[in-house]
Every structure is written in C-alpha cells, then in structure tokens.
Design a protein around this motif. Structure first.
Motif, PDB file in Angstrom:
ATOM      1  N   GLN A   1       0.846  -1.178   0.000  1.00  0.00           N
ATOM      2  CA  GLN A   1       0.000   0.000   0.000  1.00  0.00           C
ATOM      3  C   GLN A   1       0.892   1.243   0.000  1.00  0.00           C
ATOM      4  O   GLN A   1       1.610   1.502   0.946  1.00  0.00           O
ATOM      5  N   PRO A   2       0.845   2.018  -1.072  1.00  0.00           N
ATOM      6  CA  PRO A   2       1.657   3.237  -1.111  1.00  0.00           C
ATOM      7  C   PRO A   2       1.265   4.201   0.003  1.00  0.00           C
ATOM      8  O   PRO A   2       0.097   4.353   0.328  1.00  0.00           O
ATOM      9  N   GLN A   3       2.269   4.848   0.566  1.00  0.00           N
ATOM     10  CA  GLN A   3       2.014   5.769   1.649  1.00  0.00           C
ATOM     11  C   GLN A   3       3.065   6.865   1.659  1.00  0.00           C
ATOM     12  O   GLN A   3       4.250   6.609   1.428  1.00  0.00           O
ATOM     13  N   LEU A   4       2.615   8.088   1.910  1.00  0.00           N
ATOM     14  CA  LEU A   4       3.500   9.225   2.088  1.00  0.00           C
ATOM     15  C   LEU A   4       3.260   9.767   3.489  1.00  0.00           C
ATOM     16  O   LEU A   4       2.108  10.010   3.873  1.00  0.00           O
ATOM     17  N   VAL A   5       4.319   9.958   4.238  1.00  0.00           N
ATOM     18  CA  VAL A   5       4.183  10.454   5.605  1.00  0.00           C
ATOM     19  C   VAL A   5       5.040  11.695   5.769  1.00  0.00           C
ATOM     20  O   VAL A   5       6.273  11.635   5.656  1.00  0.00           O
ATOM     21  N   GLU A   6       4.376  12.810   6.039  1.00  0.00           N
ATOM     22  CA  GLU A   6       5.092  14.069   6.250  1.00  0.00           C
ATOM     23  C   GLU A   6       5.472  14.207   7.727  1.00  0.00           C
ATOM     24  O   GLU A   6       4.771  13.714   8.616  1.00  0.00           O
ATOM     25  N   SER A   7       6.550  14.917   7.957  1.00  0.00           N
ATOM     26  CA  SER A   7       6.971  15.245   9.314  1.00  0.00           C
ATOM     27  C   SER A   7       7.777  16.532   9.276  1.00  0.00           C
ATOM     28  O   SER A   7       8.172  16.992   8.199  1.00  0.00           O
ATOM     29  N   GLY A   8       8.015  17.091  10.464  1.00  0.00           N
ATOM     30  CA  GLY A   8       8.852  18.282  10.554  1.00  0.00           C
ATOM     31  C   GLY A   8       8.096  19.580  10.744  1.00  0.00           C
ATOM     32  O   GLY A   8       8.715  20.630  10.911  1.00  0.00           O
ATOM     33  N   GLY A   9       6.777  19.520  10.708  1.00  0.00           N
ATOM     34  CA  GLY A   9       6.007  20.735  10.945  1.00  0.00           C
ATOM     35  C   GLY A   9       6.040  21.128  12.407  1.00  0.00           C
ATOM     36  O   GLY A   9       6.558  20.410  13.262  1.00  0.00           O
ATOM     37  N   GLY A  10       5.481  22.290  12.684  1.00  0.00           N
ATOM     38  CA  GLY A  10       5.436  22.758  14.062  1.00  0.00           C
ATOM     39  C   GLY A  10       5.212  24.238  14.142  1.00  0.00           C
ATOM     40  O   GLY A  10       4.810  24.877  13.158  1.00  0.00           O
ATOM     41  N   LEU A  11       5.490  24.781  15.326  1.00  0.00           N
ATOM     42  CA  LEU A  11       5.331  26.205  15.582  1.00  0.00           C
ATOM     43  C   LEU A  11       6.706  26.871  15.537  1.00  0.00           C
ATOM     44  O   LEU A  11       7.649  26.406  16.188  1.00  0.00           O
ATOM     45  N   VAL A  12       6.808  27.945  14.796  1.00  0.00           N
ATOM     46  CA  VAL A  12       8.076  28.661  14.669  1.00  0.00           C
ATOM     47  C   VAL A  12       7.803  30.153  14.622  1.00  0.00           C
ATOM     48  O   VAL A  12       6.728  30.580  14.167  1.00  0.00           O
ATOM     49  N   GLN A  13       8.745  30.937  15.111  1.00  0.00           N
ATOM     50  CA  GLN A  13       8.589  32.389  15.040  1.00  0.00           C
ATOM     51  C   GLN A  13       8.920  32.895  13.646  1.00  0.00           C
ATOM     52  O   GLN A  13       9.700  32.267  12.908  1.00  0.00           O
ATOM     53  N   ALA A  14       8.357  34.024  13.317  1.00  0.00           N
ATOM     54  CA  ALA A  14       8.661  34.652  12.026  1.00  0.00           C
ATOM     55  C   ALA A  14      10.168  34.838  11.894  1.00  0.00           C
ATOM     56  O   ALA A  14      10.848  35.234  12.852  1.00  0.00           O
ATOM     57  N   VAL A 105      -1.600   8.525 -11.772  1.00  0.00           N
ATOM     58  CA  VAL A 105      -1.299   7.851 -10.503  1.00  0.00           C
ATOM     59  C   VAL A 105      -0.655   8.869  -9.574  1.00  0.00           C
ATOM     60  O   VAL A 105       0.503   9.274  -9.767  1.00  0.00           O
ATOM     61  N   VAL A 106      -1.425   9.287  -8.596  1.00  0.00           N
ATOM     62  CA  VAL A 106      -0.993  10.353  -7.690  1.00  0.00           C
ATOM     63  C   VAL A 106      -1.303   9.955  -6.257  1.00  0.00           C
ATOM     64  O   VAL A 106      -2.390   9.442  -5.967  1.00  0.00           O
ATOM     65  N   TYR A 107      -0.353  10.180  -5.386  1.00  0.00           N
ATOM     66  CA  TYR A 107      -0.554   9.901  -3.971  1.00  0.00           C
ATOM     67  C   TYR A 107      -0.332  11.167  -3.155  1.00  0.00           C
ATOM     68  O   TYR A 107       0.487  12.027  -3.524  1.00  0.00           O
ATOM     69  N   TRP A 108      -1.057  11.247  -2.043  1.00  0.00           N
ATOM     70  CA  TRP A 108      -0.950  12.384  -1.137  1.00  0.00           C
ATOM     71  C   TRP A 108      -0.654  11.901   0.281  1.00  0.00           C
ATOM     72  O   TRP A 108      -1.131  10.842   0.703  1.00  0.00           O
ATOM     73  N   GLY A 109       0.092  12.706   1.000  1.00  0.00           N
ATOM     74  CA  GLY A 109       0.271  12.464   2.418  1.00  0.00           C
ATOM     75  C   GLY A 109      -0.875  13.065   3.215  1.00  0.00           C
ATOM     76  O   GLY A 109      -1.773  13.706   2.657  1.00  0.00           O
ATOM     77  N   GLN A 110      -0.819  12.876   4.509  1.00  0.00           N
ATOM     78  CA  GLN A 110      -1.903  13.341   5.372  1.00  0.00           C
ATOM     79  C   GLN A 110      -1.729  14.797   5.790  1.00  0.00           C
ATOM     80  O   GLN A 110      -2.658  15.410   6.324  1.00  0.00           O
ATOM     81  N   GLY A 111      -0.565  15.346   5.543  1.00  0.00           N
ATOM     82  CA  GLY A 111      -0.327  16.754   5.842  1.00  0.00           C
ATOM     83  C   GLY A 111       0.359  16.965   7.179  1.00  0.00           C
ATOM     84  O   GLY A 111       0.228  16.152   8.098  1.00  0.00           O
ATOM     85  N   THR A 112       1.097  18.057   7.261  1.00  0.00           N
ATOM     86  CA  THR A 112       1.725  18.449   8.526  1.00  0.00           C
ATOM     87  C   THR A 112       1.506  19.947   8.723  1.00  0.00           C
ATOM     88  O   THR A 112       1.638  20.729   7.787  1.00  0.00           O
ATOM     89  N   GLN A 113       1.147  20.315   9.938  1.00  0.00           N
ATOM     90  CA  GLN A 113       0.807  21.706  10.232  1.00  0.00           C
ATOM     91  C   GLN A 113       2.065  22.532  10.459  1.00  0.00           C
ATOM     92  O   GLN A 113       2.959  22.145  11.223  1.00  0.00           O
ATOM     93  N   VAL A 114       2.118  23.663   9.797  1.00  0.00           N
ATOM     94  CA  VAL A 114       3.164  24.657  10.028  1.00  0.00           C
ATOM     95  C   VAL A 114       2.491  25.939  10.489  1.00  0.00           C
ATOM     96  O   VAL A 114       1.592  26.446   9.810  1.00  0.00           O
ATOM     97  N   THR A 115       2.895  26.419  11.647  1.00  0.00           N
ATOM     98  CA  THR A 115       2.339  27.646  12.198  1.00  0.00           C
ATOM     99  C   THR A 115       3.475  28.618  12.470  1.00  0.00           C
ATOM    100  O   THR A 115       4.436  28.269  13.169  1.00  0.00           O
ATOM    101  N   VAL A 116       3.362  29.806  11.897  1.00  0.00           N
ATOM    102  CA  VAL A 116       4.396  30.825  12.053  1.00  0.00           C
ATOM    103  C   VAL A 116       3.801  31.972  12.859  1.00  0.00           C
ATOM    104  O   VAL A 116       2.827  32.594  12.428  1.00  0.00           O
ATOM    105  N   SER A 117       4.390  32.244  14.003  1.00  0.00           N
ATOM    106  CA  SER A 117       3.895  33.321  14.863  1.00  0.00           C
ATOM    107  C   SER A 117       4.647  34.623  14.567  1.00  0.00           C
ATOM    108  O   SER A 117       5.822  34.609  14.213  1.00  0.00           O
ATOM    109  N   SER A 118       3.944  35.704  14.745  1.00  0.00           N
ATOM    110  CA  SER A 118       4.558  37.018  14.457  1.00  0.00           C
ATOM    111  C   SER A 118       5.254  37.586  15.684  1.00  0.00           C
ATOM    112  O   SER A 118       5.156  37.068  16.774  1.00  0.00           O
TER     113      SER A 118
END
Length: 118
Positions: A1-14, A105-118
């Motif tokens: 079963q093809p799978q894409l797994v994203e990682s590395g997102g998070g909260l970061v300052q501008a 034939v296209v696959y997508w990952g589930q996504g990873t949240q990136v939040t940038v604070s000001s």
C-alpha cells in the motif's frame, strides 16, 4: 500500500526555519515526481514547489528564494527547506507524488501543520 508520511512541521517564530520531510513507502520513489502543496484555512490548496517528470523544479513565484525542494531517492524521501518564514506561510503542508509516466497515478500524504507566529 503506497504511503506518504510528512513530518517536521510545528510552531516557529517569524524569520525562523523548518525542514519538512516526506517519507515514501510502497512505491519506487525514482519513478515518481514529488511535490509540496499547502492549504491555509479558508483557502484552496496551492503549489509550493514540485519536481517535474524531467527533473526540473517549479516553485510558486512568491516563495522563490525562501523555500527549497530536494529529494533523496536512496532514502525514498523528499524534503522542503523553508527559511525566513512568515505568518502568511501558516498552513497544512502536503506531500504529493505523481508517477512520471502514468501521471494519473498520484498519492498524497496526510499533511503536517506549520504555524508561524509574528
């Protein structure tokens, strides 16, 4: 079963940086062109950067110079280096893999949240 797994997102300052990873399994990564897309709340999903089937790279015009896409076929992984982040970069970032020959034939990952604070 093809799978894409994203990682590395998070909260970061501008002004900060993040590197996203997209680990692929169940596919031969060299047969696919990888890309990154993002979707902010209330907005449509948009292209961030992607490899084309011929190996060239497209970037969203507004992101050129700040974001860099790369890949490591040996690790079946694609990356997105994001520098000088801005609050407007806040979004869910998705990895995408499109077969170089059978482009439907296209696959997508589930996504990873990136939040940038000001």
């Amino acid at each position: 079963q093809p799978q894409l797994v994203e990682s590395g997102g998070g909260l970061v300052q501008a002004g900060g940086s993040l590197r996203l990873s997209c680990a692929a399994s169940g596919i031969t990564s060299s047969a696919f062109a990888f890309g990154w897309y993002r979707q902010a709340p209330g907005k449509q999903r948009e292209l961030v950067a992607r490899f084309n089937s011929d190996g060239t790279i497209n970037y969203a015009d507004s992101l050129k110079g700040r974001f860099t896409i790369s890949r490591d076929n040996a690790k079946n992984t694609a990356y997105l280096q994001m520098n000088n982040l801005r609050p407007e970069d806040t979004a869910v970032y998705y990895c995408n893999a499109k077969n170089r020959i059978f482009t439907s034939v296209v696959y997508w990952g589930q996504g990873t949240q990136v939040t940038v604070s000001s």
